[in-house]
Design a protein around this motif. Structure first.
Motif, PDB file in Angstrom:
ATOM      1  N   ASP A  67      28.889  33.282  41.174  1.00  0.00           N
ATOM      2  CA  ASP A  67      30.241  34.191  41.472  1.00  0.00           C
ATOM      3  C   ASP A  67      30.224  34.496  42.568  1.00  0.00           C
ATOM      4  OD1 ASP A  67      31.317  34.689  38.716  1.00  0.00           O
ATOM      5  OD2 ASP A  67      29.250  35.755  37.467  1.00  0.00           O
ATOM      6  N   ASN A  71      33.733  34.775  44.654  1.00  0.00           N
ATOM      7  CA  ASN A  71      34.054  36.018  45.204  1.00  0.00           C
ATOM      8  C   ASN A  71      34.151  35.954  46.646  1.00  0.00           C
ATOM      9  OD1 ASN A  71      34.014  37.709  43.181  1.00  0.00           O
ATOM     10  ND2 ASN A  71      32.049  38.401  43.265  1.00  0.00           N
ATOM     11  N   ASP A  76      38.318  31.886  41.433  1.00  0.00           N
ATOM     12  CA  ASP A  76      38.406  32.085  40.295  1.00  0.00           C
ATOM     13  C   ASP A  76      37.640  30.193  39.797  1.00  0.00           C
ATOM     14  OD1 ASP A  76      39.884  31.073  39.048  1.00  0.00           O
ATOM     15  OD2 ASP A  76      40.878  32.799  38.486  1.00  0.00           O
TER      16      ASP A  76
END
Length: 183
Positions: A67, A71, A76
């Protein structure tokens, strides 16, 4: 023995035919650029190679490493998977990407090895000056020599700071992940 040969003769064409129908994955609409993919793969490699204290520090600051990378690069997991599949199928492009990753990691390694050598040299110089100052407390040196030693020590400390700034400002290196952790 003959049964094995018959199986091979029958299975070999079946395997060739089944592999022939592999389709080229279509180019994703949101394909990650090659340069961005290089940076992502460098960060993934750096995160996966952490050990010991560095791993604990990273684990304390970043709960989910995937993640964090998604980010950081504003992507994604689906976009990464589709881009990775596309580049994997186009092996020449993927080889170029990995060559850049390897070169960047080698440059980072050299940079930190040079930094370590310079810091060790400066530490030795500082330790020598500390030894001179210690000798002064034993009465071996007096007055002007002590002042000169203190000035040299101050100038070496400033040199250390300047050398660190010079090394940090070198261009062409990918910013290490650890520089952005916790920000």
């Amino acid at each position: 023995m003959i049964k094995k040969q018959i199986c091979v003769v029958l299975l070999l064409p079946l395997m060739v035919i089944s592999c022939y129908k592999l389709k080229n994955p279509k180019k994703p609409d949101n394909l990650i650029s090659e340069d961005k993919m290089v940076n992502i793969l460098i960060d993934i490699r750096l995160m996966s190679s952490t050990t010991g204290t560095n791993k604990r520090t990273l684990d304390n600051h970043i709960i989910d490493k995937e993640d964090y990378i998604y980010n950081k690069y504003d992507i994604d997991s689906l976009q990464f998977a589709e881009s990775n599949a596309y580049y994997t199928y186009h092996i020449d492009t993927y080889d170029d990407i990995y060559a850049k990753v390897k070169d960047s990691l080698s440059a980072l390694k050299s940079y930190y090895q040079e930094l370590e050598v310079k810091e060790l040299e400066q530490k030795r110089e500082k330790d020598s000056l500390d030894a001179l100052l210690k000798m002064d407390t034993l009465g071996v040196k007096k007055g002007k020599d002590l002042i000169d030693a203190i000035k040299i020590n101050d100038s070496l400390t400033k040199k250390l700071d300047l050398n660190r700034n010079d090394l940090d400002s070198q261009k062409g290196l990918i910013a290490p992940v650890s520089d952005t952790v916790g920000q």
